[in-house]
Design a protein around this motif. Structure first.
Motif, PDB file in Angstrom:
ATOM      1  N   LEU A  43       1.061  -1.355   0.071  1.00 32.58           N
ATOM      2  CA  LEU A  43      -0.084  -0.156  -0.101  1.00 32.58           C
ATOM      3  C   LEU A  43       0.907   1.037  -0.002  1.00 32.58           C
ATOM      4  CD1 LEU A  43      -2.696  -1.089   2.371  1.00 32.58           C
ATOM      5  CD2 LEU A  43      -3.209  -0.631   0.119  1.00 32.58           C
ATOM      6  N   CYS A  44       1.860   1.117   0.771  1.00 29.39           N
ATOM      7  CA  CYS A  44       2.914   2.467   0.817  1.00 29.39           C
ATOM      8  C   CYS A  44       3.576   2.633  -0.502  1.00 29.39           C
ATOM      9  CB  CYS A  44       3.904   2.272   1.868  1.00 29.39           C
ATOM     10  SG  CYS A  44       3.346   2.531   3.583  1.00 29.39           S
ATOM     11  N   TRP A  45       4.019   1.604  -1.169  1.00 30.69           N
ATOM     12  CA  TRP A  45       4.573   1.653  -2.381  1.00 30.69           C
ATOM     13  C   TRP A  45       3.299   2.304  -3.574  1.00 30.69           C
ATOM     14  CZ3 TRP A  45       8.390   2.685  -5.256  1.00 30.69           C
ATOM     15  CH2 TRP A  45       8.362   2.286  -6.555  1.00 30.69           C
ATOM     16  N   ARG A  46       2.219   1.693  -3.245  1.00 32.57           N
ATOM     17  CA  ARG A  46       1.168   2.403  -4.329  1.00 32.57           C
ATOM     18  C   ARG A  46       1.012   3.742  -4.353  1.00 32.57           C
ATOM     19  NH1 ARG A  46      -4.739   0.003  -5.995  1.00 32.57           N
ATOM     20  NH2 ARG A  46      -5.086   1.159  -7.253  1.00 32.57           N
ATOM     21  N   VAL A  47       1.002   4.201  -2.782  1.00 33.19           N
ATOM     22  CA  VAL A  47       0.689   5.530  -2.327  1.00 33.19           C
ATOM     23  C   VAL A  47       2.018   6.419  -3.143  1.00 33.19           C
ATOM     24  CG1 VAL A  47       1.092   7.499  -0.287  1.00 33.19           C
ATOM     25  CG2 VAL A  47      -0.505   5.437  -0.545  1.00 33.19           C
ATOM     26  N   VAL A  48       3.073   5.799  -2.883  1.00 30.22           N
ATOM     27  CA  VAL A  48       4.365   6.710  -3.342  1.00 30.22           C
ATOM     28  C   VAL A  48       4.474   6.619  -5.181  1.00 30.22           C
ATOM     29  CG1 VAL A  48       6.787   6.643  -3.701  1.00 30.22           C
ATOM     30  CG2 VAL A  48       5.634   6.259  -1.470  1.00 30.22           C
ATOM     31  N   ARG A  49       4.100   5.393  -5.544  1.00 29.06           N
ATOM     32  CA  ARG A  49       4.105   5.300  -7.012  1.00 29.06           C
ATOM     33  C   ARG A  49       3.162   6.373  -7.678  1.00 29.06           C
ATOM     34  NH1 ARG A  49       1.927  -0.003  -8.995  1.00 29.06           N
ATOM     35  NH2 ARG A  49      -0.056   1.186  -8.684  1.00 29.06           N
ATOM     36  N   ASP A  50       1.976   6.353  -7.195  1.00 26.84           N
ATOM     37  CA  ASP A  50       0.900   7.075  -7.592  1.00 26.84           C
ATOM     38  C   ASP A  50       0.946   8.552  -7.025  1.00 26.84           C
ATOM     39  OD1 ASP A  50      -0.173   4.964  -8.698  1.00 26.84           O
ATOM     40  OD2 ASP A  50      -1.656   4.455  -7.344  1.00 26.84           O
ATOM     41  N   ARG A  51       1.974   8.910  -6.503  1.00 25.40           N
ATOM     42  CA  ARG A  51       2.278  10.389  -5.962  1.00 25.40           C
ATOM     43  C   ARG A  51       0.876  10.829  -5.194  1.00 25.40           C
ATOM     44  NH1 ARG A  51       5.056  10.754 -10.960  1.00 25.40           N
ATOM     45  NH2 ARG A  51       7.397  10.732 -10.441  1.00 25.40           N
ATOM     46  N   CYS A  52       0.284   9.907  -4.396  1.00 23.10           N
ATOM     47  CA  CYS A  52      -0.726  10.587  -3.507  1.00 23.10           C
ATOM     48  C   CYS A  52      -0.091  11.261  -2.240  1.00 23.10           C
ATOM     49  CB  CYS A  52      -1.778   9.258  -3.044  1.00 23.10           C
ATOM     50  SG  CYS A  52      -2.361   8.274  -4.462  1.00 23.10           S
ATOM     51  N   VAL A  53       0.220  12.568  -2.696  1.00 22.23           N
ATOM     52  CA  VAL A  53       0.995  13.321  -1.479  1.00 22.23           C
ATOM     53  C   VAL A  53       0.097  13.341  -0.342  1.00 22.23           C
ATOM     54  CG1 VAL A  53       1.998  15.540  -1.105  1.00 22.23           C
ATOM     55  CG2 VAL A  53       2.135  14.499  -3.452  1.00 22.23           C
ATOM     56  N   GLU A  54      -1.321  13.378  -0.231  1.00 24.67           N
ATOM     57  CA  GLU A  54      -1.919  13.556   0.942  1.00 24.67           C
ATOM     58  C   GLU A  54      -1.800  12.113   1.990  1.00 24.67           C
ATOM     59  OE1 GLU A  54      -4.977  11.732  -2.276  1.00 24.67           O
ATOM     60  OE2 GLU A  54      -3.368  13.469  -2.141  1.00 24.67           O
ATOM     61  N   HIS A  55      -1.101  11.227   1.306  1.00 26.95           N
ATOM     62  CA  HIS A  55      -1.190   9.975   2.461  1.00 26.95           C
ATOM     63  C   HIS A  55       0.399   9.966   2.888  1.00 26.95           C
ATOM     64  CE1 HIS A  55      -5.148   8.888   1.991  1.00 26.95           C
ATOM     65  NE2 HIS A  55      -5.140   9.053   0.627  1.00 26.95           N
ATOM     66  N   PHE A  56       1.395  10.738   2.226  1.00 22.44           N
ATOM     67  CA  PHE A  56       2.802  10.657   2.275  1.00 22.44           C
ATOM     68  C   PHE A  56       3.182  10.633   3.951  1.00 22.44           C
ATOM     69  CE2 PHE A  56       4.970  12.308  -1.914  1.00 22.44           C
ATOM     70  CZ  PHE A  56       4.479  11.055  -2.434  1.00 22.44           C
ATOM     71  N   PRO A  57       2.301  11.555   4.656  1.00 22.19           N
ATOM     72  CA  PRO A  57       2.620  11.148   6.185  1.00 22.19           C
ATOM     73  C   PRO A  57       2.289   9.816   6.819  1.00 22.19           C
ATOM     74  CG  PRO A  57       1.423  13.467   5.871  1.00 22.19           C
ATOM     75  CD  PRO A  57       1.635  12.519   4.530  1.00 22.19           C
ATOM     76  N   ARG A  58       1.510   9.092   6.319  1.00 26.71           N
ATOM     77  CA  ARG A  58       1.276   7.710   6.409  1.00 26.71           C
ATOM     78  C   ARG A  58       2.400   6.986   6.238  1.00 26.71           C
ATOM     79  NH1 ARG A  58      -5.083   6.600   5.571  1.00 26.71           N
ATOM     80  NH2 ARG A  58      -5.920   8.280   6.757  1.00 26.71           N
ATOM     81  N   VAL A  59       2.908   7.090   5.127  1.00 25.24           N
ATOM     82  CA  VAL A  59       4.158   6.200   4.827  1.00 25.24           C
ATOM     83  C   VAL A  59       5.038   6.521   5.641  1.00 25.24           C
ATOM     84  CG1 VAL A  59       5.686   5.818   2.705  1.00 25.24           C
ATOM     85  CG2 VAL A  59       3.082   6.282   2.328  1.00 25.24           C
ATOM     86  N   LEU A  60       5.457   7.960   5.865  1.00 24.35           N
ATOM     87  CA  LEU A  60       6.438   8.330   6.701  1.00 24.35           C
ATOM     88  C   LEU A  60       6.382   7.504   8.153  1.00 24.35           C
ATOM     89  CD1 LEU A  60       6.878  11.947   5.910  1.00 24.35           C
ATOM     90  CD2 LEU A  60       8.457  10.353   5.964  1.00 24.35           C
ATOM     91  N   GLU A  61       5.029   7.371   8.529  1.00 23.79           N
ATOM     92  CA  GLU A  61       4.841   6.752  10.082  1.00 23.79           C
ATOM     93  C   GLU A  61       5.006   5.436   9.706  1.00 23.79           C
ATOM     94  OE1 GLU A  61       1.215   6.112  12.790  1.00 23.79           O
ATOM     95  OE2 GLU A  61       1.156   7.879  11.842  1.00 23.79           O
ATOM     96  N   PHE A  62       4.907   4.951   8.771  1.00 29.12           N
ATOM     97  CA  PHE A  62       5.048   3.466   8.357  1.00 29.12           C
ATOM     98  C   PHE A  62       6.572   3.128   8.392  1.00 29.12           C
ATOM     99  CE2 PHE A  62       6.046  -0.394   5.361  1.00 29.12           C
ATOM    100  CZ  PHE A  62       5.465  -1.148   6.022  1.00 29.12           C
ATOM    101  N   LEU A  63       7.322   3.763   7.446  1.00 29.36           N
ATOM    102  CA  LEU A  63       8.850   3.827   7.595  1.00 29.36           C
ATOM    103  C   LEU A  63       9.614   3.710   9.138  1.00 29.36           C
ATOM    104  CD1 LEU A  63       9.514   5.746   4.564  1.00 29.36           C
ATOM    105  CD2 LEU A  63       9.835   3.296   4.793  1.00 29.36           C
ATOM    106  N   ARG A  64       8.970   4.841   9.814  1.00 21.04           N
ATOM    107  CA  ARG A  64       9.485   4.804  11.013  1.00 21.04           C
ATOM    108  C   ARG A  64       9.086   3.892  12.007  1.00 21.04           C
ATOM    109  NH1 ARG A  64       7.386  10.695  11.086  1.00 21.04           N
ATOM    110  NH2 ARG A  64       9.006  11.691   9.819  1.00 21.04           N
ATOM    111  N   SER A  65       8.068   3.306  11.757  1.00 20.81           N
ATOM    112  CA  SER A  65       7.732   2.196  12.506  1.00 20.81           C
ATOM    113  C   SER A  65       8.450   0.835  12.037  1.00 20.81           C
ATOM    114  CB  SER A  65       6.150   1.682  12.366  1.00 20.81           C
ATOM    115  OG  SER A  65       5.416   2.879  13.051  1.00 20.81           O
ATOM    116  N   LEU A  66       8.570   0.737  10.804  1.00 22.56           N
ATOM    117  CA  LEU A  66       9.696  -0.435  10.122  1.00 22.56           C
ATOM    118  C   LEU A  66      11.095  -0.204  10.736  1.00 22.56           C
ATOM    119  CD1 LEU A  66       9.620  -2.854   8.341  1.00 22.56           C
ATOM    120  CD2 LEU A  66       9.982  -1.053   6.375  1.00 22.56           C
ATOM    121  N   ARG A  67      11.608   0.876  10.694  1.00 26.40           N
ATOM    122  CA  ARG A  67      12.796   1.200  11.185  1.00 26.40           C
ATOM    123  C   ARG A  67      13.125   0.679  12.655  1.00 26.40           C
ATOM    124  NH1 ARG A  67      17.849   1.576   9.448  1.00 26.40           N
ATOM    125  NH2 ARG A  67      19.249   2.546  10.568  1.00 26.40           N
TER     126      ARG A  67
END
Length: 81
Positions: free
Chosen positions: A12-36
């Motif tokens: 889902l995060c990859w799709r958000v980034v690929r489709d450039r759904c900027v409004e969901h980028f903060p969620r992707v950032l949160e996922f990346l931090r959690s993953l880290r």
């Protein structure tokens, strides 16, 4: 396994980034931090930081624009004048 738990959110995060759904980028950032935090060795530190910086840079104008448009920010701005 860890991969099975992360597969759907990562896709889902990859799709958000690929489709450039900027409004969901903060969620992707949160996922990346959690993953880290959960699996520090999964993504190299430098790559993680570059991803986060890029997502923040792309989402900052949108977040600034939303802040200007929100009724609360208008109230705060008018009370400062």
């Amino acid at each position: 396994s860890l991969w099975l738990m992360l597969e759907a959110p990562a896709a889902l995060c990859w799709r958000v980034v690929r489709d450039r759904c900027v409004e969901h980028f903060p969620r992707v950032l949160e996922f990346l931090r959690s993953l880290r935090a959960a699996a520090p060795g999964l993504v190299r530190y430098r790559h993680h930081e570059r991803l986060c910086m890029g997502l923040k840079a792309k989402s900052a104008p949108l977040l600034t624009q939303r802040a200007r448009q929100s009724p609360r920010s208008r109230t705060l701005l008018s009370s400062q004048n």
